[in-house]
Design an enzyme around this catalytic site. Structure first.
Site, PDB file in Angstrom:
ATOM      1  N   LYS A  24       0.785  -1.203   0.018  1.00 13.82           N
ATOM      2  CA  LYS A  24       0.088   0.050   0.051  1.00 13.82           C
ATOM      3  C   LYS A  24       0.753   1.001   0.038  1.00 13.82           C
ATOM      4  CE  LYS A  24       1.322   1.919   3.868  1.00 13.82           C
ATOM      5  NZ  LYS A  24       2.226   1.283   4.576  1.00 13.82           N
ATOM      6  N   GLY A 166      10.133  -3.477   4.704  1.00 15.06           N
ATOM      7  CA  GLY A 166      10.549  -2.439   5.736  1.00 15.06           C
ATOM      8  C   GLY A 166      10.638  -1.276   4.975  1.00 15.06           C
ATOM      9  N   ALA A 167      10.062  -0.854   4.022  1.00 15.02           N
ATOM     10  CA  ALA A 167      10.314   0.473   3.220  1.00 15.02           C
ATOM     11  C   ALA A 167       9.063   1.181   3.348  1.00 15.02           C
ATOM     12  CB  ALA A 167      10.697   0.035   1.782  1.00 15.02           C
ATOM     13  N   GLY A 168       8.096   0.996   3.998  1.00 14.44           N
ATOM     14  CA  GLY A 168       6.871   1.845   4.090  1.00 14.44           C
ATOM     15  C   GLY A 168       5.949   1.510   3.179  1.00 14.44           C
ATOM     16  N   SER A 171       4.826  -4.027   3.354  1.00 15.52           N
ATOM     17  CA  SER A 171       5.222  -5.403   3.094  1.00 15.52           C
ATOM     18  C   SER A 171       4.759  -6.314   4.209  1.00 15.52           C
ATOM     19  CB  SER A 171       6.832  -5.468   3.035  1.00 15.52           C
ATOM     20  OG  SER A 171       7.416  -5.186   4.162  1.00 15.52           O
ATOM     21  N   SER A 172       4.750  -5.483   5.581  1.00 13.42           N
ATOM     22  CA  SER A 172       4.321  -6.723   6.645  1.00 13.42           C
ATOM     23  C   SER A 172       3.038  -6.923   6.427  1.00 13.42           C
ATOM     24  CB  SER A 172       4.655  -5.928   7.904  1.00 13.42           C
ATOM     25  OG  SER A 172       3.964  -4.682   8.337  1.00 13.42           O
ATOM     26  N   GLU A 213      -0.219  -8.532  12.228  1.00  8.55           N
ATOM     27  CA  GLU A 213       0.173  -7.116  12.287  1.00  8.55           C
ATOM     28  C   GLU A 213       0.735  -6.717  13.669  1.00  8.55           C
ATOM     29  OE1 GLU A 213       1.534  -5.714   9.461  1.00  8.55           O
ATOM     30  OE2 GLU A 213       0.267  -3.751   9.339  1.00  8.55           O
ATOM     31  N   ASP A 224      -3.036  -0.580   7.054  1.00  8.77           N
ATOM     32  CA  ASP A 224      -2.299  -1.299   6.026  1.00  8.77           C
ATOM     33  C   ASP A 224      -2.896  -2.407   5.567  1.00  8.77           C
ATOM     34  OD1 ASP A 224      -0.404   0.719   6.368  1.00  8.77           O
ATOM     35  OD2 ASP A 224       1.056  -0.244   7.061  1.00  8.77           O
TER      36      ASP A 224
HETATM   37  N1  LIG Z   1       8.048 -11.122   2.260  1.00 12.94           N
HETATM   38  C1  LIG Z   1       8.016 -11.261   3.504  1.00 12.94           C
HETATM   39  N2  LIG Z   1       8.195 -12.441   4.043  1.00 12.94           N
HETATM   40  C2  LIG Z   1       8.152 -12.484   5.479  1.00 12.94           C
HETATM   41  N3  LIG Z   1       8.068 -11.649   6.308  1.00 12.94           N
HETATM   42  C3  LIG Z   1       7.964 -10.465   5.689  1.00 12.94           C
HETATM   43  C4  LIG Z   1       7.901  -9.970   4.533  1.00 12.94           C
HETATM   44  N4  LIG Z   1       7.680  -8.684   4.179  1.00 12.94           N
HETATM   45  C5  LIG Z   1       7.747  -8.298   5.519  1.00 12.94           C
HETATM   46  N5  LIG Z   1       7.599  -9.152   6.448  1.00 12.94           N
HETATM   47  C6  LIG Z   1       7.891  -8.870   7.846  1.00 12.94           C
HETATM   48  O1  LIG Z   1       7.389  -7.537   8.050  1.00 12.94           O
HETATM   49  C7  LIG Z   1       8.225  -6.762   8.689  1.00 12.94           C
HETATM   50  C8  LIG Z   1       8.416  -5.315   8.187  1.00 12.94           C
HETATM   51  O2  LIG Z   1       7.440  -4.597   8.571  1.00 12.94           O
HETATM   52  P1  LIG Z   1       7.541  -2.921   8.593  1.00 12.94           P
HETATM   53  O3  LIG Z   1       6.238  -2.459   9.359  1.00 12.94           O
HETATM   54  O4  LIG Z   1       8.887  -2.520   9.343  1.00 12.94           O
HETATM   55  O5  LIG Z   1       7.924  -2.749   7.031  1.00 12.94           O
HETATM   56  P2  LIG Z   1       6.779  -2.341   5.833  1.00 12.94           P
HETATM   57  O6  LIG Z   1       5.416  -3.047   6.075  1.00 12.94           O
HETATM   58  O7  LIG Z   1       7.286  -2.309   4.791  1.00 12.94           O
HETATM   59  O8  LIG Z   1       6.772  -0.694   6.255  1.00 12.94           O
HETATM   60  P3  LIG Z   1       5.221   0.109   6.795  1.00 12.94           P
HETATM   61  O9  LIG Z   1       4.727  -0.308   7.922  1.00 12.94           O
HETATM   62  O10 LIG Z   1       5.899   1.189   6.957  1.00 12.94           O
HETATM   63  O11 LIG Z   1       4.403   0.217   5.532  1.00 12.94           O
HETATM   64  C9  LIG Z   1       9.670  -7.534   8.382  1.00 12.94           C
HETATM   65  O12 LIG Z   1      10.558  -7.505   9.624  1.00 12.94           O
HETATM   66  C10 LIG Z   1       9.068  -9.258   8.496  1.00 12.94           C
HETATM   67  O13 LIG Z   1       9.020  -9.499   9.866  1.00 12.94           O
HETATM   68  C1  LIG Z   2       2.849   4.536  10.588  1.00 12.06           C
HETATM   69  C2  LIG Z   2       1.478   3.952  10.393  1.00 12.06           C
HETATM   70  O1  LIG Z   2       0.650   4.835  10.530  1.00 12.06           O
HETATM   71  C3  LIG Z   2       1.352   3.483   8.831  1.00 12.06           C
HETATM   72  C4  LIG Z   2       2.605   2.425   8.615  1.00 12.06           C
HETATM   73  O2  LIG Z   2       2.751   2.165   7.279  1.00 12.06           O
HETATM   74  C5  LIG Z   2       1.458   2.881  11.278  1.00 12.06           C
HETATM   75  C6  LIG Z   2      -0.194   2.144  11.252  1.00 12.06           C
HETATM   76  O3  LIG Z   2      -1.073   2.917  10.866  1.00 12.06           O
HETATM   77  O4  LIG Z   2      -0.274   1.056  12.041  1.00 12.06           O
END
Ligand SMILES: Nc1ncnc2c1ncn2[C@@H]1O[C@H](COP(=O)(O)OP(=O)(O)OP(=O)(O)O)[C@@H](O)[C@H]1O
Ligand SMILES: C[C@@](O)(CCO)CC(=O)[O-]
Length: 434
Positions: A24, A166-168, A171-172, A213, A224
């Protein structure tokens, strides 16, 4: 059984599913949304993919190559003897903190031993991802056993993704939605052939994805996983009782907007960034609350702007102002980063407006590509940011949410693990729960 899970059809061993869910972008309202304010968010074209096979042995296997794992993590079910201490007190379907603590402890111990040689950050990512899996698996197993509907089976799970981790870009959440869907299907709590019930199936997936989450993020707003489940373009607000207010903005002007996503590749962790904002809010409520309110007003202003019949020029001018305002407010919450400001500087030199997206602290910036922007300009921006080591993606917004393919005839597990990522994106035949 929690009300958020549908009736259970008969279960079969040797079933195979492929699940996928999008990442997203948050256009406006990140962080403020955790505290009950509104956010505007959209699915993106980059997705996670989960292959799941139920098998007769008592073995559970989870392979996470995107997190640097070179072998699947595996457990015998007999190893996973966690007491459900909270069984009687726990409201059905609510987050089980006691189980979470036990799973976390177990995982930290197991993964420290198993993946020596990996960087600390990768180890922590693997620990979090495995904890989310075990938490969901054990909770759903417990529900199945309580209902005496449990047929014994093992699982083979493989997860791939075209999203940067982990790029925003959520992915999680896309991982959480894939996990929740795969596990609900394998326990038979949802039935892919029941196409009349798409909405309640999606709500059930979203409910369990939110729990995953919570394992990954601590106190997520749920925006998300909601976008990863339902797809599209949404205004999302979480009420004080946890009730979700979701407005579908599909078909609005936003949907046809093009964005450039620029990944600084600076690692950061959403859990810590969200926790830091909470500390600031508790320390300086009279200062931080108005910042969160101002962010809320940006989201509301934008949603109204989408509905107003203003000229394209007025729309663009205000859209760009809102992007700048939101970015500065996020900086004042302490979730900015010099690299994100550098992206703003570079894009501004080419007449483009950018803001951080997601949790910030590194990760990705979002750049608005208005209709008149020349390809030459986009090319130039891409070159300049790549010289700084950043990655660039142009992506569509507002595509479908979680999708499933049952009984894979075409892909086997080895093919899934080794296929090019560009080929993953070409897989057809999804059933979407829209
Ligand atoms: N392809 C994947 N396989 C397994 N685990 C994943 C995968 N992608 C993300 N994760 C899990 O989600 C965590 C990343 O979460 P984080 O919220 O820090 O990043 P994000 O979801 O990319 O960013 P944001 O929440 O800002 O959108 C990773 O540390 C891992 O535990
Ligand atoms: C930083 C945040 O607002 C968005 C992360 O993608 C956290 C959340 O809504 O859970």
């Amino acid at each position: 059984m929690s009300s958020s899970v549908t009736n259970k059809p008969p279960h079969k061993i040797n079933r195979k599913f492929l699940v996928s869910a999008p990442g997203k972008v948050i256009l406006f309202g990140e962080h403020a949304v955790v505290f009950g304010k509104s956010a505007v968010a959209s699915s993106v074209g980059l997705r996670s993919y989960l292959y799941l096979e139920t098998r007769e042995e008592e073995l559970l296997e989870l392979y996470l190559p995107e997190l640097g794992a070179t072998e699947p993590f595996s457990w015998k079910k007999s190893e996973l003897t966690f007491e459900f201490a909270a069984k009687n007190q726990q409201e059905k379907g609510s987050f089980n903190q006691i189980l979470y603590e036990k799973v976390k402890f177990f995982t930290i111990d197991k993964i420290n031993k198993n993946v020596e040689g990996n960087s600390l950050i990768k180890i922590q990512q693997q620990q979090a991802a495995v904890s989310a899996f075990l938490y969901l698996y054990l909770t759903l197993l417990h529900i199945a056993e309580t209902e005496q509907k449990q047929e014994q089976f093992g699982l083979t799970i493989r997860v791939r993704s075209t999203l940067p981790v982990g790029a925003g870009l959520g992915s999680s959440a896309s991982y959480s939605v894939c996990l929740a869907t795969g596990l609900l299907l394998s326990f038979g709590f949802i039935d892919i052939s029941n196409t009349n019930d798409n909405r309640s199936i999606a709500e059930s997936i979203n409910h369990w994805a939110f729990q995953a989450e919570t394992v990954l993020h601590g106190t997520p707003s749920g925006v998300d996983n909601t976008v990863a489940t339902f797809g599209g373009v949404l205004k999302f607000t979480k009420g004080s009782s946890g009730h979700l207010m979701i407005e579908n903005l599909k078909g609005s002007r936003f949907q046809s907007t093009r964005f450039l996503l620029i990944d600084t590749k600076i690692p950061r962790d959403t859990r810590t960034l969200v926790a830091n904002v909470r500390v600031k809010l508790e320390k300086y409520p009279d200062i931080v609350n108005p910042i969160l309110d101002a962010i809320q007003n940006i989201s509301l202003y934008f949603v109204n702007l989408l509905k107003d019949h203003v000229s394209d020029n007025t729309f663009l001018e205000k859209f760009q102002d809102l992007i700048d305002l939101n970015h500065h407010l996020l900086n004042s919450l302490g979730v900015g980063h010099l690299a994100l400001d550098k992206i703003r500087e570079i894009t501004a030199r080419h007449g483009l407006h950018s803001k951080l997206t997601g949790a910030g602290g590194g990760g990705c910036a979002l750049t608005l590509l208005h209709d008149d922007v020349l390809n030459e300009v986009i090319k130039r921006v891409k070159i300049e940011v790549s010289e700084l080591g950043f990655d660039c993606f142009e992506t569509l917004v507002g595509g479908p949410g979680v999708g499933v393919i049952d009984s894979l005839g075409v892909i086997d597990v080895n093919e899934f693990v080794t296929m090019e990522k560009s080929m993953l994106q070409k897989i057809n035949g999804w059933h979407f729960y829209e």
